[in-house]
Design an enzyme around this catalytic site. Structure first.
Site, PDB file in Angstrom:
ATOM      1  N   ASP A  22      -1.999  -1.187  -4.103  1.00 59.71           N
ATOM      2  CA  ASP A  22      -2.254   0.225  -4.416  1.00 59.71           C
ATOM      3  C   ASP A  22      -0.908   0.934  -4.583  1.00 59.71           C
ATOM      4  O   ASP A  22      -0.226   1.221  -3.604  1.00 59.71           O
ATOM      5  CB  ASP A  22      -3.062   0.849  -3.279  1.00 59.71           C
ATOM      6  CG  ASP A  22      -3.438   2.295  -3.539  1.00 59.71           C
ATOM      7  OD1 ASP A  22      -3.021   2.844  -4.585  1.00 59.71           O
ATOM      8  OD2 ASP A  22      -4.147   2.888  -2.704  1.00 59.71           O
ATOM      9  N   HIS A  24     -11.987   1.525  -3.946  1.00 64.16           N
ATOM     10  CA  HIS A  24     -11.201   0.749  -4.915  1.00 64.16           C
ATOM     11  C   HIS A  24     -12.000  -0.477  -5.346  1.00 64.16           C
ATOM     12  O   HIS A  24     -12.904  -0.925  -4.635  1.00 64.16           O
ATOM     13  CB  HIS A  24      -9.876   0.282  -4.295  1.00 64.16           C
ATOM     14  CG  HIS A  24      -8.927   1.388  -3.964  1.00 64.16           C
ATOM     15  ND1 HIS A  24      -7.775   1.637  -4.687  1.00 64.16           N
ATOM     16  CD2 HIS A  24      -8.950   2.326  -2.993  1.00 64.16           C
ATOM     17  CE1 HIS A  24      -7.135   2.667  -4.162  1.00 64.16           C
ATOM     18  NE2 HIS A  24      -7.830   3.106  -3.125  1.00 64.16           N
ATOM     19  N   TYR A  40       0.884  -1.170   0.000  1.00 65.10           N
ATOM     20  CA  TYR A  40       0.000   0.000   0.000  1.00 65.10           C
ATOM     21  C   TYR A  40       0.917   1.214   0.000  1.00 65.10           C
ATOM     22  O   TYR A  40       1.372   1.666   1.044  1.00 65.10           O
ATOM     23  CB  TYR A  40      -0.920  -0.021   1.232  1.00 65.10           C
ATOM     24  CG  TYR A  40      -1.759   1.219   1.430  1.00 65.10           C
ATOM     25  CD1 TYR A  40      -2.152   2.013   0.357  1.00 65.10           C
ATOM     26  CD2 TYR A  40      -2.176   1.586   2.699  1.00 65.10           C
ATOM     27  CE1 TYR A  40      -2.921   3.153   0.550  1.00 65.10           C
ATOM     28  CE2 TYR A  40      -2.949   2.720   2.906  1.00 65.10           C
ATOM     29  CZ  TYR A  40      -3.323   3.498   1.830  1.00 65.10           C
ATOM     30  OH  TYR A  40      -4.074   4.630   2.021  1.00 65.10           O
TER      31      TYR A  40
END
Length: 484
Positions: free
Chosen positions: A147, A258, A106
């Site tokens: 991500d 998302h 992330y």
């Protein structure tokens, strides 16, 4: 991405039927960031490690290793980069003989209001690349999934700013780590020298537009597909070309800002016979381990010893109190019977002049008024007449003064009543009508300015439709109006 503290993790999240889970939590900011990897029981990893550096590896018997040259970073930087729980690595044994490392990340967001976060993000990218390339050199295949928090090309953004993307250091990092692909998904050899990784989605879908993975929930932008592609499955190019059969996004699956992404692989995983130490099933709160009996015996002995000490102290207190009472009684027997046992408490006498009698305020005013209005009379009649006349005049003055005070109070009460009435009218009439947007003639919605500055906290109205392209009739118009 995962926003929960380790001590807040419950079994419903940690244990999913048919899966084993592995978590990395933020150790700095509370409930700020974190990642979780769920592996099917028939794909259990042989090793699991938290973080990109070796900061958390010392106490991990199942560490993966291969950190590369981290001399560019000092100890404080490495600690900060791995302190937010942004990476967890799992190593899997494959059927074709070469192990795969899955790096679940992330990546940080570069907040425009905080320039230091851009530097943090770029440092994280650099450390991620260092670790991935070191694992690749060690003979592992590498997959980076999660991500990345950057749209690589204009095709990956709903409203791309070409100049801004060309100057973006985050886009430059993706340019340097990913091989260049042409419109057919083939590698551009001239632009790919020394690059080891590939964006698997663009390899299979090089020209697909509006393939977004993230949308603003504040503006309901998902309804008009007004978003960005910032989630990736990146892998070394040999693995993608040889063993990937598909790489896709799933915008139809909701539940977050998302959407899920996935890749299909053309090989199987040999599951580990033993769960790595970082598996959630090995966490102390879930491991169901009981304390040894000797631990309870030690606690029992300590409790008995403390109880004996307390009881001894109580008996000592009782002896002291008994002696004090005996001594007090013997002294009191010698006292004079007329001498009080307890001395009287002296109380200050409150003067009648200072008492809260309402008449004293009027009497004071009467005396003043009487002094100003006394008459000169013959001595033989002075005493009686002065008293009568003064009393009559004082009563008259008191009535006048009282009437004036009452008039003032009436005016004040009338004014207060009118103000209260106005306030209630403003409340009962309700808020002012919501303005209609200019583009669709629909009721607008109120928002609040959160950005620091002179307008922070102010309310304003905008179109209620979701954000989208200007040519889309179902998208938000450019209506704007301050609420006050």
């Amino acid at each position: 991405m995962f926003y929960v503290l380790g001590d807040q993790l419950d079994e419903d999240i940690a244990f999913v039927d048919g899966f084993n889970s592995y978590f990395s939590f933020s150790r700095g900011k509370v409930a700020y960031s974190g990642v979780a990897t769920y592996c099917k029981t028939n794909c259990s990893p042989i090793r699991v490690e938290e973080g990109l550096s070796n900061k958390w590896a010392a106490n991990n018997p199942d560490k993966i290793g291969y950190y590369g040259n981290t001399s560019k970073f000092n100890k404080e930087e490495l600690s900060l980069l791995d302190n937010e729980g942004r990476a967890i690595l799992t190593e899997h044994e494959t059927s074709f003989g070469r192990n795969i490392i899955v790096i679940n990340v992330y990546c940080p967001r570069a907040d425009p209001e905080k320039p230091e976060r851009l530097n943090y993000k770029l440092k994280f990218y650099e450390l991620l690349q260092q670790r991935a390339e070191a694992l690749l050199l060690a003979g592992k295949h590498v997959i980076i999934v999660g991500d990345i928090n950057t749209s690589h090309k204009p095709i990956d953004h709903c409203e791309p700013d070409i100049k801004s993307m060309q100057n973006s250091p985050s886009c430059h990092w993706l340019d340097n780590i990913l091989v260049a692909l042409d419109n057919k998904g083939k590698i551009d050899v001239n632009l790919s020298a020394g690059k080891k990784f590939m964006d698997s989605f663009r390899y299979f879908h090089p020209r697909r537009k509006e393939a977004f993975t993230c949308w603003s929930t504040v503006t309901s932008a998902r309804k008009t597909n007004y978003g960005t592609r910032i989630d990736y499955v990146i892998a070394d190019k040999d693995l993608v070309i040889s063993y990937f059969s598909e790489s896709q996004i799933q915008p139809e699956i909701e539940g977050s800002d998302h959407c899920p992404i996935y890749a299909d692989l053309k090989f199987s995983i040999n599951p580990s016979r033993k769960l790595p130490s970082l598996c959630s099933r090995n966490m102390s709160e879930f491991s169901k381990k009981q304390s040894k009996l000797t631990g309870f015996l030690k606690l029992e002995k300590e409790f008995v010893r403390n109880s004996e000490i307390i009881e001894s102290a109580k008996s000592t207190d009782r002896e002291i109190n008994t002696n004090v009472r005996k001594h007090s009684n013997s002294d009191n027997s010698k006292r004079d019977s007329n001498y009080p046992l307890y001395p009287s408490i002296k109380r200050s006498k409150i003067s009648s002049k200072n008492s809260g009698n309402l008449l004293k305020y009027f009497s004071t005013k009467q005396n003043v008024a009487c002094k100003l209005n006394t008459l000169t009379l013959p001595p033989d009649k002075e005493e009686g007449l002065t008293t009568v006349e003064n009393n009559d005049m004082c009563k008259s003055l008191d009535l006048q003064h009282s009437n004036k005070e009452n008039d003032k109070e009436d005016k004040t009460m009338t004014k207060n009543r009118s103000e209260i009435a106005k306030a209630w009218k403003s409340i009962l009439c309700g808020p002012p009508p919501v303005p209609l947007c200019c583009g669709h003639k629909l009721p607008s919605v109120m928002r609040i300015v959160k950005k620091p500055g002179p307008n922070q906290g102010r309310q304003f109205y905008v179109c209620a439709l979701p954000e989208g392209h200007r040519g889309n009739p179902n998208a938000r118009c450019n209506f704007f109006q301050w609420a006050n």
